[in-house]
Design a protein around this motif. Structure first.
Motif, PDB file in Angstrom:
ATOM      1  N   MET A   1      20.028  -4.781  -2.845  1.00 21.46           N
ATOM      2  CA  MET A   1      19.045  -5.451  -3.773  1.00 21.46           C
ATOM      3  C   MET A   1      18.553  -4.724  -4.950  1.00 21.46           C
ATOM      4  O   MET A   1      18.056  -3.720  -4.839  1.00 21.46           O
ATOM      5  CB  MET A   1      18.062  -6.010  -2.929  1.00 21.46           C
ATOM      6  CG  MET A   1      16.607  -6.436  -3.384  1.00 21.46           C
ATOM      7  SD  MET A   1      16.947  -7.837  -4.577  1.00 21.46           S
ATOM      8  CE  MET A   1      16.923  -8.930  -3.031  1.00 21.46           C
ATOM      9  N   SER A  69      23.032  -9.140  -6.948  1.00 22.44           N
ATOM     10  CA  SER A  69      23.424  -9.396  -5.407  1.00 22.44           C
ATOM     11  C   SER A  69      23.910  -7.822  -4.932  1.00 22.44           C
ATOM     12  O   SER A  69      24.595  -7.315  -5.597  1.00 22.44           O
ATOM     13  CB  SER A  69      24.803 -10.285  -5.360  1.00 22.44           C
ATOM     14  OG  SER A  69      25.585 -10.154  -4.245  1.00 22.44           O
ATOM     15  N   SER A  70      23.568  -7.524  -3.623  1.00 25.21           N
ATOM     16  CA  SER A  70      23.860  -6.265  -3.107  1.00 25.21           C
ATOM     17  C   SER A  70      23.310  -6.503  -1.563  1.00 25.21           C
ATOM     18  O   SER A  70      22.600  -7.246  -1.451  1.00 25.21           O
ATOM     19  CB  SER A  70      23.166  -5.404  -3.717  1.00 25.21           C
ATOM     20  OG  SER A  70      22.670  -4.039  -2.821  1.00 25.21           O
ATOM     21  N   THR A  72      22.033  -4.174   0.167  1.00 23.57           N
ATOM     22  CA  THR A  72      20.799  -3.195   0.453  1.00 23.57           C
ATOM     23  C   THR A  72      19.629  -4.251   0.967  1.00 23.57           C
ATOM     24  O   THR A  72      19.729  -5.091   0.289  1.00 23.57           O
ATOM     25  CB  THR A  72      20.505  -2.271  -0.478  1.00 23.57           C
ATOM     26  OG1 THR A  72      21.917  -1.763  -1.068  1.00 23.57           O
ATOM     27  CG2 THR A  72      20.044  -1.079   0.014  1.00 23.57           C
TER      28      THR A  72
ATOM     29  N   PHE B 344      28.782 -10.129   1.177  1.00 24.08           N
ATOM     30  CA  PHE B 344      28.342  -9.078   0.588  1.00 24.08           C
ATOM     31  C   PHE B 344      26.785  -9.607   0.178  1.00 24.08           C
ATOM     32  O   PHE B 344      26.261  -9.610  -0.895  1.00 24.08           O
ATOM     33  CB  PHE B 344      28.834  -8.438  -0.522  1.00 24.08           C
ATOM     34  CG  PHE B 344      30.029  -7.739  -0.275  1.00 24.08           C
ATOM     35  CD1 PHE B 344      30.135  -6.489   0.214  1.00 24.08           C
ATOM     36  CD2 PHE B 344      31.394  -8.394  -0.584  1.00 24.08           C
ATOM     37  CE1 PHE B 344      31.203  -6.179   0.929  1.00 24.08           C
ATOM     38  CE2 PHE B 344      32.522  -7.697  -0.432  1.00 24.08           C
ATOM     39  CZ  PHE B 344      32.417  -6.791   0.363  1.00 24.08           C
ATOM     40  N   ALA B 345      26.170 -10.436   1.079  1.00 26.30           N
ATOM     41  CA  ALA B 345      25.124 -11.197   0.587  1.00 26.30           C
ATOM     42  C   ALA B 345      24.127 -11.153   1.764  1.00 26.30           C
ATOM     43  O   ALA B 345      24.616 -11.468   3.007  1.00 26.30           O
ATOM     44  CB  ALA B 345      25.282 -12.628   0.400  1.00 26.30           C
ATOM     45  N   ASP B 346      22.908 -10.949   1.638  1.00 23.91           N
ATOM     46  CA  ASP B 346      21.955 -10.856   2.586  1.00 23.91           C
ATOM     47  C   ASP B 346      20.979 -12.438   2.649  1.00 23.91           C
ATOM     48  O   ASP B 346      21.206 -13.225   1.868  1.00 23.91           O
ATOM     49  CB  ASP B 346      21.061  -9.570   2.621  1.00 23.91           C
ATOM     50  CG  ASP B 346      20.127  -9.276   1.675  1.00 23.91           C
ATOM     51  OD1 ASP B 346      19.994 -10.396   1.054  1.00 23.91           O
ATOM     52  OD2 ASP B 346      19.994  -8.283   1.360  1.00 23.91           O
ATOM     53  N   ASP B 349      19.555 -12.896  -0.685  1.00 19.78           N
ATOM     54  CA  ASP B 349      20.653 -13.399  -1.609  1.00 19.78           C
ATOM     55  C   ASP B 349      20.901 -14.957  -1.427  1.00 19.78           C
ATOM     56  O   ASP B 349      21.046 -15.751  -2.267  1.00 19.78           O
ATOM     57  CB  ASP B 349      21.860 -12.761  -1.502  1.00 19.78           C
ATOM     58  CG  ASP B 349      21.710 -11.166  -1.757  1.00 19.78           C
ATOM     59  OD1 ASP B 349      21.159 -10.889  -3.000  1.00 19.78           O
ATOM     60  OD2 ASP B 349      22.368 -10.399  -1.129  1.00 19.78           O
ATOM     61  N   ARG B 352      17.987 -17.081  -2.553  1.00 23.28           N
ATOM     62  CA  ARG B 352      17.970 -17.187  -4.080  1.00 23.28           C
ATOM     63  C   ARG B 352      19.162 -18.128  -4.372  1.00 23.28           C
ATOM     64  O   ARG B 352      18.731 -19.012  -5.338  1.00 23.28           O
ATOM     65  CB  ARG B 352      18.311 -15.824  -4.736  1.00 23.28           C
ATOM     66  CG  ARG B 352      16.972 -14.986  -5.121  1.00 23.28           C
ATOM     67  CD  ARG B 352      17.177 -13.836  -5.775  1.00 23.28           C
ATOM     68  NE  ARG B 352      18.267 -13.199  -5.213  1.00 23.28           N
ATOM     69  CZ  ARG B 352      17.915 -11.850  -4.241  1.00 23.28           C
ATOM     70  NH1 ARG B 352      16.837 -11.949  -4.049  1.00 23.28           N
ATOM     71  NH2 ARG B 352      19.120 -11.227  -3.989  1.00 23.28           N
TER      72      ARG B 352
END
Lengths: 559, 559
Positions: A1, A69-70, A72, B344-346, B349, B352
């Motif tokens: 993030m 986007s990430s 972490t 690749f998104a938590d 994300d 959002r």
């Protein structure tokens, strides 16, 4: 993030790193409306004017906070300066330009290939956003834990890479990334992974439909398909059509034919099935979920007509079903149809709309999916681009059925032996060999055949004044044959009632369909296009099972 | 049918009539790309610069021939100067401006009201393209067969009108059409037509679902719904997502719960049903169409995950089904879901993206459906515009479930009697009254509640490190409650396997879902939005049966 507060950037002398961040994000936003909402004018003006890569940051309308986007975990200002914004591969290889050179970026995706050496390695990673992968160069002296990390990277492994974009000295790609760090997000056991570097047969891939979008062919199909779907909505919406989601579960059978799937919640135990009173062998569907026999729709046309006769122009786009027990390369039990329906429109209007629609969507993919189409031309159909370019540039041929029959008779007479079905007469349902001769040999382009004999077409098609034909049309395209079928609908109540009787259909079942002719009836027309067949046509992929993510055919509904 | 060859216009002194034709069509095309393809620059430059009405003419790329839609039979140059191009009502009343005044046009649609007098009549016609109807003034001295024609016009009758656009002296509309000719395309018997001028109850209208889009409310719902659907595609495509049409027929049950519809082609005769060998009471579905028990999907999520783990970001938008026997204003047996899935998104994300998506589509309808929203505010929900404008302008609140419970406990302690469910503790599934208090009273805006207790959420949601919660989120909106449910998915193979066991699910059934975690697993997240619930939220219409064209509920699958 990554959390980047633009307000926090010191106006006087921001560090090069912070400036890089701003440049990347501003580049991402340049020329989009978001830019005006989120960036101080200076940031936008100084951003290099390149074709904007796709936006990975979400618009946040109440502040100028921007996120990249990430994976972490939590936002923290300390990481803001160390993890650069993520770009997709497409944003670098397809949408990018030289202004990206020198920028630090994060790239995430899956390993396609790796060539590993003691001092450096080449890793090709793909994130689904483009056909081509991005070359990552990992230098043993720069990448932390080089050997340990590299030993975990095999085809299929998910990676997160931070590095700097460079012009690539290698051939085949313009840019590459010089890695600062490589993280193995998810490993992939080379012994167990079914997708190895070698080419697999499409049949083999069908058995692993959950993994096959990781291959070039199926990912390219998925991208082209998505573009065709969007172009469809775009075309009709711009023409003032409303999107109608016609019902999937239905009690009516539009075509008055066709094998249908039953939808039920009745139990799987025979002794628990409700029976019709007095007829112990018949299941009583009045006790089923919908209080009546219910089926999966074969067409949204009837609903489309109801809405067109109120809203003017509408289109459906959704799944339809046929319980036909045929294992061919052209049939699916579940497929998708686009069915526009227009009020105050005759067969000529119908053909014009169909021509404009097909051209618009093919033009869209020619522009948006260049890389994928080049791939299909190379590996699946050498004539693909020529075929598609002819389609959009030449006007479609139009020939009446009666004339088409005459032309076929004339041609067949030259050499009857060359034809599988040499007997063609008024009333003959044209075979694929006839259709293909018409569009491939005779007219050499997309061809409408119209005004078919009334006996071989559906009951709802409008009788022409000749007493023999109906205002029906089929669009034939080289390489595929029939792509679209449509008609002007019978809007005259009396004629439609007579037709129902003639076709042995029950007027009571069509009470509401007849109502449309009772109250403010209007000439109206529409057509249906099988979406998967279109995908085959546009990609050159032959088997319709490759044109849909998870094909349903007799004996197969896995995944 | 109007056929206008622009080349044929004499350059020197075209008649006023021909010039009018050119002006109308040029106006239609002005500022569109079509203009550049089809018109000589002079025609475009001299066209009045107004906001372009929607284009009724089809682009024809190989010539400059332009057609205007009309029901009259064949093209003929003689009619070219007598039947002017058709405009939709929207093009005059909403998109039009004063440059249209004085132009001859064709208008087609259905009669809403008629006030008939001896010397002139006012007819309001509507063609579905806008809420408001267009006033047509028919003067007995100008309209041929005045009395005969007028006697056939009743509410619901389909008309074709040719006339000249004038500024309207009446209040309520800016423009009207002075008729030259009025044709009754399809009559409508006032004794039999169920839709009269008076207001009908929504319940009554459900019984005539094929006619109800001819009413203000249902037509406005259809327009807003269509705009929301298009905005959905637009948003995701612009963000680089690919559209995935996930399968409708499936052998897997994503949520591991929920009543499902069975899909079958087995006969309706009990004696003909195949039985499991040795268990004569059990139907043998291995002999059914798909060779296995098959159902209608309850969610496209699992397919979405497979594609996200190859393509990056994907979204589905299509029908889903629940065979729940509940007759409420919030449930349908067949409804539509939008399910984005991002690799690749938590969870952050995910929130959002959901916030950006909901804001984007509401912003789109605020812009495109102004007239319809004003109607809904007037007749269905006085707070509608305020609610929607707050949604797009305020950032969504975010509160952890544990904190939400604490806030609720605090509030409930003040007056336990005011609550139907006063016992709220960690582990409580929040009730609608709790959800509404949070978003309507406490935060007064759209609110994400996240990190729910793992026991009350689905098996595939990612365990948080606290051992008690999962990375789940619900979006609550004032007036409706839950609009979106989503989560970060469990990407760790071992954890997911343990979870399946914990939830009593069979690992074998999820072999391919587990494969996604075996090979290049990545953190990924997604959510689902019930489209019909969104339509209710955006229109203020309360019963979900009005939010879909042909609702399917227990006991009802007609139309």
């Amino acid at each position: 993030m990554l959390l980047l507060q633009l307000q926090e950037i010191p106006a006087a002398a921001p560090s090069k790193r912070v400036l890089d961040q701003v440049r990347i994000i501003a580049t991402l936003c340049a020329r989009t409306k978001l830019a005006r909402q989120h960036f101080p004018p200076c940031a936008i003006q100084s951003a290099p004017s390149c074709r904007p890569p796709r936006l990975l940051v979400s618009p946040v309308s109440t502040s100028t906070t921007l996120y990249a986007s990430s994976s972490t975990a939590a936002p923290s200002t300390s990481t803001a300066t160390t993890v650069p914004a993520r770009l997709k591969v497409r944003d670098i290889l397809i949408n990018g330009d030289d202004s990206l050179i020198g920028q630090r970026v994060t790239v995430k995706g899956w390993t396609r290939t790796i060539r590993s050496q003691k001092t450096f390695s080449f890793i090709e990673i793909n994130d689904g956003s483009s056909l081509g992968g991005l070359q990552v160069v990992a230098d043993a002296e720069k990448v932390c834990d080089y050997e340990a990390v590299l030993s975990k990277i095999h085809t299929g492994a998910a990676l997160g890479v931070v590095g700097v974009i460079k012009a690539s000295p290698g051939k085949g790609q313009k840019y590459e990334v010089a890695a600062e760090s490589v993280e193995v997000v998810g490993g992939c056991d080379p012994e167990a992974y079914p997708l190895q570097k070698k080419r697999h047969t499409l049949e083999f891939l069908r058995g692993i439909a959950h993994l096959r979008p990781r291959t070039n062919t199926l990912a390219a199909v998925a991208r082209v398909r998505s573009a065709l779907a969007f172009a469809t909505h775009k075309f009709f919406q711009e023409q003032g059509f409303y999107y109608l989601q016609s019902p999937i579960i239905t009690a009516s059978d539009c075509e008055g034919a066709g094998e249908m799937f039953r939808v039920t919640t009745l139990p799987g135990k025979v002794s628990e099935l409700p029976r019709v009173e007095g007829e112990e062998d018949r299941i009583d569907y009045s006790q089923d979920f919908f209080g009546a026999p219910a089926y999966l729709t074969v067409s949204g046309q009837l609903s489309g007509e109801a809405y067109a006769c109120a809203m003017g122009d509408v289109y459906t786009f959704g799944p339809t079903f046929r319980a036909e027990n045929s294992q061919t390369t052209r049939h699916l039990a579940e497929f998708n149809m686009i069915e526009p329906e227009m009020a105050f429109a005759d067969l000529q209007d119908n053909m014009r709309n169909a021509e404009a629609y097909v051209k618009a969507i093919v033009r869209h993919v020619l522009k948006e999916c260049e890389e994928d189409l080049a791939f299909f031309e190379k590996f699946y159909d050498k004539t693909l681009m020529a075929r598609l370019k002819t389609l959009v540039s030449e006007s479609f041929a139009r020939v009446e059925y009666t004339e088409a029959v005459r032309l076929l008779q004339e041609e067949i007479a030259k050499d009857r032996g060359a034809w599988q079905f040499p007997d063609v007469d008024f009333g003959t349902d044209l075979q694929t060999e006839h259709e293909r001769w018409l569009c491939e040999k005779k007219f050499q382009r997309a061809t409408f055949v119209y005004n078919y004999p009334r006996e071989i077409k559906a009951f709802y098609m409008r009788d022409n004044e000749d007493g023999k034909t109906v205002a029906a049309m089929d669009l034939l395209v080289p390489g595929v044959g029939e792509l679209i079928g449509g008609s002007q609908r019978e809007e005259r109540l009396g004629r439609l009632e007579a037709k129902l009787e003639e076709f042995g259909l029950d007027k009571e079942d069509y009470w509401w369909y007849l109502d449309l002719r009772r109250f403010g009836s209007v000439p109206h027309s529409g057509y249906g296009l099988g979406f998967e067949r279109l995908v085959c046509y546009v990609t050159g992929v032959e088997n319709i099972r490759e044109a849909i993510a998870f094909p349903r055919t007799p004996g197969s509904a896995t995944f």
